[in-house]
Scaffold this motif. Structure first.
Motif, PDB file in Angstrom:
ATOM      1  N   ALA A 107       0.824  -1.210   0.000  1.00 43.91           N
ATOM      2  CA  ALA A 107       0.000   0.000   0.000  1.00 43.91           C
ATOM      3  C   ALA A 107       0.856   1.256   0.000  1.00 43.91           C
ATOM      4  O   ALA A 107       1.961   1.279   0.553  1.00 43.91           O
ATOM      5  CB  ALA A 107      -0.916   0.005   1.215  1.00 43.91           C
ATOM      6  N   ILE A 108       0.344   2.314  -0.622  1.00 43.82           N
ATOM      7  CA  ILE A 108       1.032   3.604  -0.586  1.00 43.82           C
ATOM      8  C   ILE A 108       0.916   4.191   0.815  1.00 43.82           C
ATOM      9  O   ILE A 108      -0.173   4.366   1.356  1.00 43.82           O
ATOM     10  CB  ILE A 108       0.446   4.567  -1.631  1.00 43.82           C
ATOM     11  N   HIS A 109       2.043   4.473   1.396  1.00 41.79           N
ATOM     12  CA  HIS A 109       2.106   5.058   2.746  1.00 41.79           C
ATOM     13  C   HIS A 109       2.192   6.576   2.686  1.00 41.79           C
ATOM     14  O   HIS A 109       1.633   7.265   3.526  1.00 41.79           O
ATOM     15  CB  HIS A 109       3.316   4.484   3.480  1.00 41.79           C
ATOM     16  N   ASP A 110       2.915   7.092   1.700  1.00 39.99           N
ATOM     17  CA  ASP A 110       3.083   8.539   1.514  1.00 39.99           C
ATOM     18  C   ASP A 110       3.196   8.772   0.014  1.00 39.99           C
ATOM     19  O   ASP A 110       4.190   8.423  -0.611  1.00 39.99           O
ATOM     20  CB  ASP A 110       4.339   9.019   2.241  1.00 39.99           C
ATOM     21  N   GLY A 111       2.153   9.347  -0.573  1.00 44.59           N
ATOM     22  CA  GLY A 111       2.094   9.487  -2.024  1.00 44.59           C
ATOM     23  C   GLY A 111       2.690  10.758  -2.569  1.00 44.59           C
ATOM     24  O   GLY A 111       2.576  11.014  -3.777  1.00 44.59           O
ATOM     25  N   ARG A 112       3.334  11.533  -1.742  1.00 49.05           N
ATOM     26  CA  ARG A 112       3.911  12.784  -2.245  1.00 49.05           C
ATOM     27  C   ARG A 112       4.953  12.510  -3.341  1.00 49.05           C
ATOM     28  O   ARG A 112       5.634  11.479  -3.340  1.00 49.05           O
ATOM     29  CB  ARG A 112       4.581  13.558  -1.116  1.00 49.05           C
ATOM     30  N   LYS A 113       5.088  13.485  -4.233  1.00 49.68           N
ATOM     31  CA  LYS A 113       6.105  13.441  -5.287  1.00 49.68           C
ATOM     32  C   LYS A 113       7.156  14.503  -4.947  1.00 49.68           C
ATOM     33  O   LYS A 113       6.898  15.713  -5.010  1.00 49.68           O
ATOM     34  CB  LYS A 113       5.476  13.729  -6.653  1.00 49.68           C
ATOM     35  N   LEU A 114       8.340  14.057  -4.553  1.00 46.67           N
ATOM     36  CA  LEU A 114       9.382  14.941  -4.050  1.00 46.67           C
ATOM     37  C   LEU A 114      10.571  14.970  -5.011  1.00 46.67           C
ATOM     38  O   LEU A 114      11.033  13.919  -5.478  1.00 46.67           O
ATOM     39  CB  LEU A 114       9.867  14.477  -2.670  1.00 46.67           C
ATOM     40  N   ALA A 115      11.096  16.146  -5.262  1.00 42.36           N
ATOM     41  CA  ALA A 115      12.303  16.257  -6.075  1.00 42.36           C
ATOM     42  C   ALA A 115      13.441  15.463  -5.464  1.00 42.36           C
ATOM     43  O   ALA A 115      14.223  14.816  -6.177  1.00 42.36           O
ATOM     44  CB  ALA A 115      12.699  17.729  -6.224  1.00 42.36           C
ATOM     45  N   TYR A 116      13.553  15.500  -4.151  1.00 39.38           N
ATOM     46  CA  TYR A 116      14.600  14.762  -3.448  1.00 39.38           C
ATOM     47  C   TYR A 116      14.575  13.282  -3.836  1.00 39.38           C
ATOM     48  O   TYR A 116      15.622  12.680  -4.127  1.00 39.38           O
ATOM     49  CB  TYR A 116      14.391  14.934  -1.945  1.00 39.38           C
ATOM     50  N   GLY A 117      13.396  12.687  -3.844  1.00 40.89           N
ATOM     51  CA  GLY A 117      13.295  11.286  -4.229  1.00 40.89           C
ATOM     52  C   GLY A 117      13.558  11.054  -5.698  1.00 40.89           C
ATOM     53  O   GLY A 117      14.210  10.076  -6.084  1.00 40.89           O
ATOM     54  N   HIS A 118      13.077  11.958  -6.547  1.00 40.14           N
ATOM     55  CA  HIS A 118      13.225  11.760  -7.988  1.00 40.14           C
ATOM     56  C   HIS A 118      14.675  11.896  -8.460  1.00 40.14           C
ATOM     57  O   HIS A 118      15.088  11.197  -9.385  1.00 40.14           O
ATOM     58  CB  HIS A 118      12.305  12.713  -8.748  1.00 40.14           C
ATOM     59  N   VAL A 146      10.070  13.126 -16.082  1.00 41.74           N
ATOM     60  CA  VAL A 146       9.344  13.654 -14.930  1.00 41.74           C
ATOM     61  C   VAL A 146      10.046  14.884 -14.368  1.00 41.74           C
ATOM     62  O   VAL A 146       9.407  15.892 -14.032  1.00 41.74           O
ATOM     63  CB  VAL A 146       9.197  12.572 -13.841  1.00 41.74           C
ATOM     64  N   LEU A 147      11.359  14.828 -14.257  1.00 41.49           N
ATOM     65  CA  LEU A 147      12.106  15.981 -13.752  1.00 41.49           C
ATOM     66  C   LEU A 147      11.937  17.191 -14.666  1.00 41.49           C
ATOM     67  O   LEU A 147      11.758  18.323 -14.195  1.00 41.49           O
ATOM     68  CB  LEU A 147      13.592  15.621 -13.606  1.00 41.49           C
ATOM     69  N   ASP A 148      11.971  16.961 -15.961  1.00 39.20           N
ATOM     70  CA  ASP A 148      11.757  18.047 -16.920  1.00 39.20           C
ATOM     71  C   ASP A 148      10.354  18.633 -16.802  1.00 39.20           C
ATOM     72  O   ASP A 148      10.168  19.853 -16.812  1.00 39.20           O
ATOM     73  CB  ASP A 148      11.942  17.531 -18.357  1.00 39.20           C
ATOM     74  N   GLN A 149       9.379  17.772 -16.694  1.00 40.21           N
ATOM     75  CA  GLN A 149       7.983  18.200 -16.751  1.00 40.21           C
ATOM     76  C   GLN A 149       7.522  18.888 -15.471  1.00 40.21           C
ATOM     77  O   GLN A 149       6.738  19.853 -15.523  1.00 40.21           O
ATOM     78  CB  GLN A 149       7.090  16.990 -17.028  1.00 40.21           C
ATOM     79  N   HIS A 150       8.008  18.427 -14.320  1.00 39.55           N
ATOM     80  CA  HIS A 150       7.425  18.882 -13.062  1.00 39.55           C
ATOM     81  C   HIS A 150       8.389  19.643 -12.142  1.00 39.55           C
ATOM     82  O   HIS A 150       7.927  20.473 -11.348  1.00 39.55           O
ATOM     83  CB  HIS A 150       6.866  17.692 -12.279  1.00 39.55           C
ATOM     84  N   PHE A 151       9.660  19.362 -12.191  1.00 44.77           N
ATOM     85  CA  PHE A 151      10.553  19.889 -11.158  1.00 44.77           C
ATOM     86  C   PHE A 151      11.543  20.955 -11.641  1.00 44.77           C
ATOM     87  O   PHE A 151      11.876  21.863 -10.879  1.00 44.77           O
ATOM     88  CB  PHE A 151      11.329  18.740 -10.499  1.00 44.77           C
ATOM     89  N   TRP A 152      12.044  20.839 -12.854  1.00 49.01           N
ATOM     90  CA  TRP A 152      13.071  21.777 -13.296  1.00 49.01           C
ATOM     91  C   TRP A 152      12.450  23.132 -13.619  1.00 49.01           C
ATOM     92  O   TRP A 152      11.518  23.233 -14.411  1.00 49.01           O
ATOM     93  CB  TRP A 152      13.815  21.242 -14.520  1.00 49.01           C
ATOM     94  N   GLU A 153      12.985  24.187 -13.005  1.00 45.43           N
ATOM     95  CA  GLU A 153      12.550  25.557 -13.250  1.00 45.43           C
ATOM     96  C   GLU A 153      13.619  26.255 -14.089  1.00 45.43           C
ATOM     97  O   GLU A 153      14.640  26.717 -13.566  1.00 45.43           O
ATOM     98  CB  GLU A 153      12.331  26.297 -11.932  1.00 45.43           C
ATOM     99  N   GLU A 154      13.387  26.316 -15.375  1.00 45.80           N
ATOM    100  CA  GLU A 154      14.395  26.826 -16.299  1.00 45.80           C
ATOM    101  C   GLU A 154      14.763  28.279 -15.991  1.00 45.80           C
ATOM    102  O   GLU A 154      15.935  28.659 -16.102  1.00 45.80           O
ATOM    103  CB  GLU A 154      13.895  26.693 -17.733  1.00 45.80           C
ATOM    104  N   ASP A 155      13.791  29.085 -15.600  1.00 46.39           N
ATOM    105  CA  ASP A 155      14.082  30.491 -15.329  1.00 46.39           C
ATOM    106  C   ASP A 155      15.083  30.650 -14.184  1.00 46.39           C
ATOM    107  O   ASP A 155      15.896  31.577 -14.190  1.00 46.39           O
ATOM    108  CB  ASP A 155      12.796  31.256 -14.994  1.00 46.39           C
TER     109      ASP A 155
END
Length: 407
Positions: A107-118, A146-155
């Protein structure tokens, strides 16, 4: 060869490093869980009762065992294969994409999406690819997207931090820790793929933290930021991952990664080497406990101690940056510190009875279990013994060849 080399990387020291590496792997081999994923182990190597498995545990074991395989340690392949399978079958979110932070059994215990994990997924995929695993390229491509789409801030040239499972934002927090490990993963990905994107992004992150922020704060590194990347001096979160103030262990890591980036750069710079030295030696001066040994875990912004407990991982990271300095720009004080910190590691942290390193000691040097249960992972301590044996600071994947192979 540099004039200090024979005074620190002796044959006896190399044998010690290799022996401790094997002892660590012998201990963490017992992490393998037949029903999927990995156990967290107590001090003697017995699995703990909890079935909660966090993403960084999975990925760090994949990465560490890939390094072991590359260094010639036998029996690493099942751990790499097992970890990658669990990463795909459990951590990967097939409905929303990305990787969830923690599972409890199935089971999912913590469903957060974290840059640290990715970014640790990127590191694990890069190391597994270097070790020749057939599924590693697919994982690397997936997490890169995923990193490109959600986490990387190009600016900004930096990674943002966190989302809910469905990718809705729940905070505006920005932090150094995920970006620092992002540099680590990006450099690993560059070394195994040769893609300039990874090196360029690593350089942008390093430039912000090491060359801009540290230089403006007496070579100390504030941890926490707003969504516009202004320092947030009042932030205090998780006492391990997001404590208030500054964390000298991260200064050691940033400094080592700056030296690695500089070695890989098409235009290496003596200025970067000096900046790395400034950051590392500020943390050594601020955080070392002269009376008892070890490093105070966190500091106030003026460099005075805040959390005075001592953990294993800042010790391992100090070893790593001093070894990197000794290979890049050796100075007599580097040898003194390198020996001093290894003496601390041997007497206070390395478990010579069961293998692995104890994670935590109190001010007197006694083993404690306030923050951690058992021995949480092999990642920091295995790098502390493997990376000094490299011929340089970068290119660990090729440089480790044969370092753990029996003569």
């Amino acid at each position: 060869m540099d004039p200090t080399h024979d005074t620190w990387m002796t044959k006896a020291h190399r044998r010690f490093l290799a022996a401790d590496a094997h002892a660590q792997f012998d201990f963490f081999d017992r992490s393998f869980c037949a029903t999927g994923g990995f156990h967290v182990l107590d001090f003697k190597g017995v699995p703990l009762d909890s079935q909660v498995q966090e993403l960084h545990t999975t990925t760090r074991l994949i990465h560490s065992y890939a390094l072991g395989k590359l260094a010639g340690r036998s029996g690493c392949e099942p751990m790499i294969d097992h970890g990658l399978a669990y990463l795909g079958s459990h951590h990967f979110d097939s409905s929303a994409g990305g990787y969830v932070w923690a599972l409890n059994g199935p089971a999912i215990h913590d469903g957060r999406k974290l840059a640290y994990g990715h970014v640790f997924v990127l590191l694990a995929a890069s190391s597994a690819l270097a070790a020749g695993h057939p599924d590693a390229q697919s994982v690397l491509d997936t997490v890169d997207h995923v990193l490109d789409q959600h986490f990387w801030e190009e600016d900004h040239g930096l990674f943002c931090d966190e989302y809910n499972r469905d990718w809705s934002p729940f905070s505006t927090y920005r932090g150094m820790n995920a970006n620092m490990h992002g540099v680590e993963a990006l450099l690993a990905a560059y070394e195994v793929t040769g893609r300039e994107k990874y090196l360029d992004r690593a350089g942008r992150i390093i430039e912000f933290f090491a060359c801009k922020i540290a230089a403006a704060h007496q070579w100390r590194l504030p941890e926490h930021y707003t969504d516009t990347w202004a320092i947030d001096p009042t932030y205090s979160g998780d006492p391990m991952f997001r404590p208030a103030g500054t964390t000298p262990g991260h200064s050691f890591e940033i400094a080592r990664l700056l030296l690695q980036y500089n070695e890989l750069s098409i235009a290496p710079s003596a200025d970067r080497i000096q900046i790395a030295r400034n950051i590392a030696y500020r943390a050594l001066a601020d955080a070392w406990d002269d009376a008892n040994g070890g490093f105070f875990y966190t500091l106030n912004f003026d460099g005075t101690p805040d959390i005075t407990r001592k953990y294993w991982w800042p010790v391992t990271e100090a070893i790593g940056v001093l070894a990197a300095l000794l290979k890049t720009d050796p100075q007599p004080e580097d040898v003194i510190w390198y020996r001093r910190i290894w003496d601390c590691a041997r007497t206070k942290f390395i478990d010579t009875d069961h293998g692995g390193w104890f994670p935590e000691i109190d001010d007197t040097g006694a083993k404690t279990a306030l923050q951690f249960k058992g021995k949480p992972d092999i990642y920091h301590s295995i790098q502390a013994v493997l990376f000094p044996m490299l011929p340089g600071v970068s290119n660990a994947y090729s440089g480790l060849e044969g370092k753990l192979r029996s003569p």
